[in-house]
Design a protein around this motif. Sequence first.
Motif, PDB file in Angstrom:
ATOM      1  N   GLY A 159       0.788  -1.223   0.000  1.00  0.00           N
ATOM      2  CA  GLY A 159       0.000   0.000   0.000  1.00  0.00           C
ATOM      3  C   GLY A 159       0.817   1.268   0.000  1.00  0.00           C
ATOM      4  N   GLY A 160       0.273   2.288   0.660  1.00  0.00           N
ATOM      5  CA  GLY A 160       0.897   3.602   0.638  1.00  0.00           C
ATOM      6  C   GLY A 160       0.687   4.267  -0.706  1.00  0.00           C
ATOM      7  N   PHE A 161       1.726   4.932  -1.214  1.00  0.00           N
ATOM      8  CA  PHE A 161       1.624   5.607  -2.502  1.00  0.00           C
ATOM      9  C   PHE A 161       1.774   4.635  -3.676  1.00  0.00           C
ATOM     10  CE2 PHE A 161       2.415   9.442   0.025  1.00  0.00           C
ATOM     11  CZ  PHE A 161       1.539  10.339  -0.564  1.00  0.00           C
ATOM     12  N   SER A 162       1.838   3.320  -3.417  1.00  0.00           N
ATOM     13  CA  SER A 162       2.009   2.376  -4.537  1.00  0.00           C
ATOM     14  C   SER A 162       0.826   2.330  -5.505  1.00  0.00           C
ATOM     15  CB  SER A 162       2.344   0.962  -4.115  1.00  0.00           C
ATOM     16  OG  SER A 162       2.252   0.709  -2.820  1.00  0.00           O
ATOM     17  N   PRO A 163      -0.468   2.255  -5.113  1.00  0.00           N
ATOM     18  CA  PRO A 163      -1.096   2.054  -3.801  1.00  0.00           C
ATOM     19  C   PRO A 163      -1.614   0.635  -3.576  1.00  0.00           C
ATOM     20  CG  PRO A 163      -2.696   2.967  -5.296  1.00  0.00           C
ATOM     21  CD  PRO A 163      -1.445   2.726  -6.102  1.00  0.00           C
ATOM     22  N   ASP A 164      -1.557  -0.220  -4.608  1.00  0.00           N
ATOM     23  CA  ASP A 164      -2.087  -1.578  -4.473  1.00  0.00           C
ATOM     24  C   ASP A 164      -0.981  -2.628  -4.496  1.00  0.00           C
ATOM     25  OD1 ASP A 164      -1.355  -1.260  -7.097  1.00  0.00           O
ATOM     26  OD2 ASP A 164      -3.176  -2.127  -7.953  1.00  0.00           O
ATOM     27  N   LYS A 165       0.262  -2.198  -4.588  1.00  0.00           N
ATOM     28  CA  LYS A 165       1.371  -3.146  -4.680  1.00  0.00           C
ATOM     29  C   LYS A 165       1.679  -3.721  -3.297  1.00  0.00           C
ATOM     30  CE  LYS A 165       1.864  -2.292  -9.048  1.00  0.00           C
ATOM     31  NZ  LYS A 165       0.689  -1.401  -9.165  1.00  0.00           N
ATOM     32  N   ALA A 166       2.081  -5.002  -3.282  1.00  0.00           N
ATOM     33  CA  ALA A 166       2.395  -5.690  -2.031  1.00  0.00           C
ATOM     34  C   ALA A 166       3.725  -6.417  -2.169  1.00  0.00           C
ATOM     35  CB  ALA A 166       1.278  -6.668  -1.662  1.00  0.00           C
ATOM     36  N   PHE A 167       4.450  -6.502  -1.052  1.00  0.00           N
ATOM     37  CA  PHE A 167       5.783  -7.106  -1.036  1.00  0.00           C
ATOM     38  C   PHE A 167       5.951  -7.909   0.250  1.00  0.00           C
ATOM     39  CE2 PHE A 167       5.875  -3.147  -3.331  1.00  0.00           C
ATOM     40  CZ  PHE A 167       6.631  -3.394  -4.466  1.00  0.00           C
ATOM     41  N   ASP A 173      -1.080  -8.186  -5.827  1.00  0.00           N
ATOM     42  CA  ASP A 173      -1.620  -6.868  -5.508  1.00  0.00           C
ATOM     43  C   ASP A 173      -2.920  -6.992  -4.712  1.00  0.00           C
ATOM     44  OD1 ASP A 173       0.438  -5.966  -7.070  1.00  0.00           O
ATOM     45  OD2 ASP A 173      -0.829  -5.361  -8.760  1.00  0.00           O
ATOM     46  N   THR A 174      -3.224  -5.947  -3.956  1.00  0.00           N
ATOM     47  CA  THR A 174      -4.532  -5.863  -3.307  1.00  0.00           C
ATOM     48  C   THR A 174      -5.566  -5.372  -4.322  1.00  0.00           C
ATOM     49  OG1 THR A 174      -4.092  -3.598  -2.576  1.00  0.00           O
ATOM     50  CG2 THR A 174      -3.553  -5.377  -1.038  1.00  0.00           C
ATOM     51  N   ALA A 175      -6.833  -5.612  -4.005  1.00  0.00           N
ATOM     52  CA  ALA A 175      -7.905  -5.112  -4.876  1.00  0.00           C
ATOM     53  C   ALA A 175      -8.154  -3.636  -4.643  1.00  0.00           C
ATOM     54  CB  ALA A 175      -9.187  -5.908  -4.636  1.00  0.00           C
ATOM     55  N   GLY A 176      -7.982  -3.190  -3.385  1.00  0.00           N
ATOM     56  CA  GLY A 176      -8.287  -1.813  -3.033  1.00  0.00           C
ATOM     57  C   GLY A 176      -7.060  -0.935  -2.922  1.00  0.00           C
ATOM     58  N   ASP A 177      -7.308   0.360  -2.838  1.00  0.00           N
ATOM     59  CA  ASP A 177      -6.272   1.379  -2.670  1.00  0.00           C
ATOM     60  C   ASP A 177      -5.950   1.466  -1.180  1.00  0.00           C
ATOM     61  OD1 ASP A 177      -4.765   3.659  -2.351  1.00  0.00           O
ATOM     62  OD2 ASP A 177      -6.049   4.938  -3.591  1.00  0.00           O
ATOM     63  N   ARG A 178      -4.843   0.872  -0.765  1.00  0.00           N
ATOM     64  CA  ARG A 178      -4.510   0.772   0.663  1.00  0.00           C
ATOM     65  C   ARG A 178      -3.498   1.847   1.079  1.00  0.00           C
ATOM     66  NH1 ARG A 178      -8.774  -1.874   2.661  1.00  0.00           N
ATOM     67  NH2 ARG A 178      -9.316  -3.572   1.245  1.00  0.00           N
ATOM     68  N   PHE A 179      -3.924   3.088   0.941  1.00  0.00           N
ATOM     69  CA  PHE A 179      -3.144   4.222   1.437  1.00  0.00           C
ATOM     70  C   PHE A 179      -3.557   4.491   2.883  1.00  0.00           C
ATOM     71  CE2 PHE A 179      -2.751   8.776   2.312  1.00  0.00           C
ATOM     72  CZ  PHE A 179      -1.442   9.035   1.944  1.00  0.00           C
ATOM     73  N   ALA A 197      -7.806 -12.572  -0.630  1.00  0.00           N
ATOM     74  CA  ALA A 197      -9.181 -12.998  -0.877  1.00  0.00           C
ATOM     75  C   ALA A 197     -10.019 -11.797  -1.306  1.00  0.00           C
ATOM     76  CB  ALA A 197      -9.770 -13.633   0.378  1.00  0.00           C
ATOM     77  N   ALA A 198     -11.240 -12.075  -1.761  1.00  0.00           N
ATOM     78  CA  ALA A 198     -12.131 -10.994  -2.198  1.00  0.00           C
ATOM     79  C   ALA A 198     -12.425 -10.050  -1.046  1.00  0.00           C
ATOM     80  CB  ALA A 198     -13.430 -11.590  -2.740  1.00  0.00           C
ATOM     81  N   PRO A 199     -12.524  -8.747  -1.308  1.00  0.00           N
ATOM     82  CA  PRO A 199     -12.749  -7.770  -0.231  1.00  0.00           C
ATOM     83  C   PRO A 199     -14.061  -8.004   0.515  1.00  0.00           C
ATOM     84  CG  PRO A 199     -12.028  -6.682  -2.243  1.00  0.00           C
ATOM     85  CD  PRO A 199     -12.326  -8.102  -2.614  1.00  0.00           C
ATOM     86  N   ILE A 200     -14.023  -7.710   1.817  1.00  0.00           N
ATOM     87  CA  ILE A 200     -15.211  -7.741   2.673  1.00  0.00           C
ATOM     88  C   ILE A 200     -15.705  -6.307   2.802  1.00  0.00           C
ATOM     89  CG2 ILE A 200     -16.120  -8.293   4.963  1.00  0.00           C
ATOM     90  CD1 ILE A 200     -13.758 -10.279   5.238  1.00  0.00           C
TER      91      ILE A 200
END
Length: 641
Positions: free
Chosen positions: A277-285, A299-305, A337-340
């Motif tokens: 997340g952050g300014f990526s905003p959907d990239k994960a490591f 990647d996440t489905a949502g914008d995790r800023f 998984a799919a967002p809740i």
Amino acid sequence: MNRDSWDNSNAHHTVTSTQGASMTTHCINGRGFTGNTPTIVGRSGQRIRWYVFNLDTSPTWHNFHPHAMRWKFGGEYLDVRSLGPAESFIVESEIPPVLLLTAEEEKAQLPEHRPPGATLHQLKADFLFHCHVHHHMMNGMVGLVRARQSLWLTEEMAHEISHRTGLPLDDGSNACPDVDPHPCHGHGGGRWEEIPGAPEVAFMHSVLLPNTQRVLYWGYTRADQSRVWDYSTPAGSYMLPANQPADSPGLDINTSNLWSAEHTVLDTAAGTVLIHGGFSPDKAFTFDPVSLTWTRVADTAGDRFYATTLTLGDGRAATLYGNVKTIEIYTHGVGWAAPIVMPVGMNHHQYYPWTYLLPDGRLFIAGPHDPTHRVNLAAPGAAEAFATINGDRSTGGEKGSSVLFILRPPAYQPIACCMGGNPAAAQKTVEMINLSAVAPAWTALPDFNVPRAEQFTATLLPDGRVFVAGGVSGGPDGDVCEIFDPRNPGAGWVMGPAMKYVRTYHSSFILLADGSVLAGGDPQSGGAPTPHERFFPDYFDMLRPVIANAPATINYGTSFNITTPNAADITEVVLLRAGTVTHGFNMSQRGLECMVSAIGAGVLTVDMPANENLAPPGWYLLFILNANRVPSTGRWVRVTA
């Protein structure tokens, strides 16, 4: 005023007698009568060293007498000693057992002879110590030694003991007021030390890397965004990791920007860190603490800023809010998984919500925005709301801080605390909520000594106290730190020394394995990060217990052994989860006290609860604490199913 002094060095209680001109009041530590005089709390079999002084210069004698405790002198066992004016002596005794057991009951305490169906019972009993001059005792010169004991008993055994002598169960309460366990030390004092070397990047995000003496940290947008600080040497040293997020195929500085991201430590053998997340905003490591390498994952489905990420009781990671009103669950090696979708009534939660896993598996969001919520991810529409006393703690973004007090047996009550923030009504205020209550409600705690309007991090210390620093600007330095003891709330927030540098918006405070706290971050100076600082709490000036050996892995619902030369003096065993900190909140901070079920020659037998929600699987620092609540250095252990 005449003064007589008796002192117990293990519990640090001093006993005094006070006489006035018109009437005589005999006291212990300047206090008269049980409930006001010291209550020395320890485990049965623990050794007590008594320093007994009569500082009275009048012709007044006293007789020191502890109940059920004897010492050897001149080839004899004694339980009373007279002393005249200006006389003193030192003796050692043992805290007596709560109960005298039959041979069968004694045998049942051994693991190899424990009968089927036996469960652990926590017991306590009070034993007087007093002056045996009758009218001195009647005038208040009397105190208590409170023995605590853990016994394995079947239902039949418990029933038999209950009829024979009574079964004094320990409800965990202590009706007598706490006494400062370190009267000769400035509690909350400690010291700050500046760390040599240039951090190079902002200490905005920080993660304690499991099974190492290293901290991963990163800050603003740049290709070489992250650094590692190694504290295996006294001065410490800075290093580059093996690669950077921007080195991932198909990414660049901007698409890998983890400024304002979120993170948690996963339950893997290496202690893999999930960061996204952050300014990526959907990239994960993920980050590997062994090879110091970054690896891109799904990647996440949502914008995790500005989202919050924490590990659940089943080992999966949950990320909440940010720029979307959903929760996503990550399974290592599988992905997201799919967002809740969360209820509309919770839409005010957005940036870095202060979220905790409760013992029953539900999540509690403690702010910074009002009202707070308890929610079951299986049925989010039934979320419960709890209004705070002081309302929102941030007008936007995330200001202030929050902490979950250490979960302690036998009830493991989850008590969350929120504090500070930029609204005028919140800046000095602190409040807590006990989520185990039938009708939970926020209640006020003592205020800070100084307003903390900006970001700061509330940090759990191994002894259960809460350390706070930062969040203050405009002065010549970072202002004072403060320490609060949940076991002695009446003492309020005790002020310690000031930091050299201001720490506000993009800053971190994180507990290290030795029990010190590393601090760094904004504001910057001349375009570069200010040097890091390290806080050494008061227990660094005391003799600390030592863990000689402990298991590398602890499983739920089992017992494990800790080897220590201080076994007879140990009263607590605490697990603190590896921290992951940013913007005033430690997303993974969590503490659990485990029950000591047996104390042998140099060995503690400790019971790990079966409930994974008390301590989600992953990496923890294991601490042992003596009767003075002085912690050892932490030892890395993995808690897993």
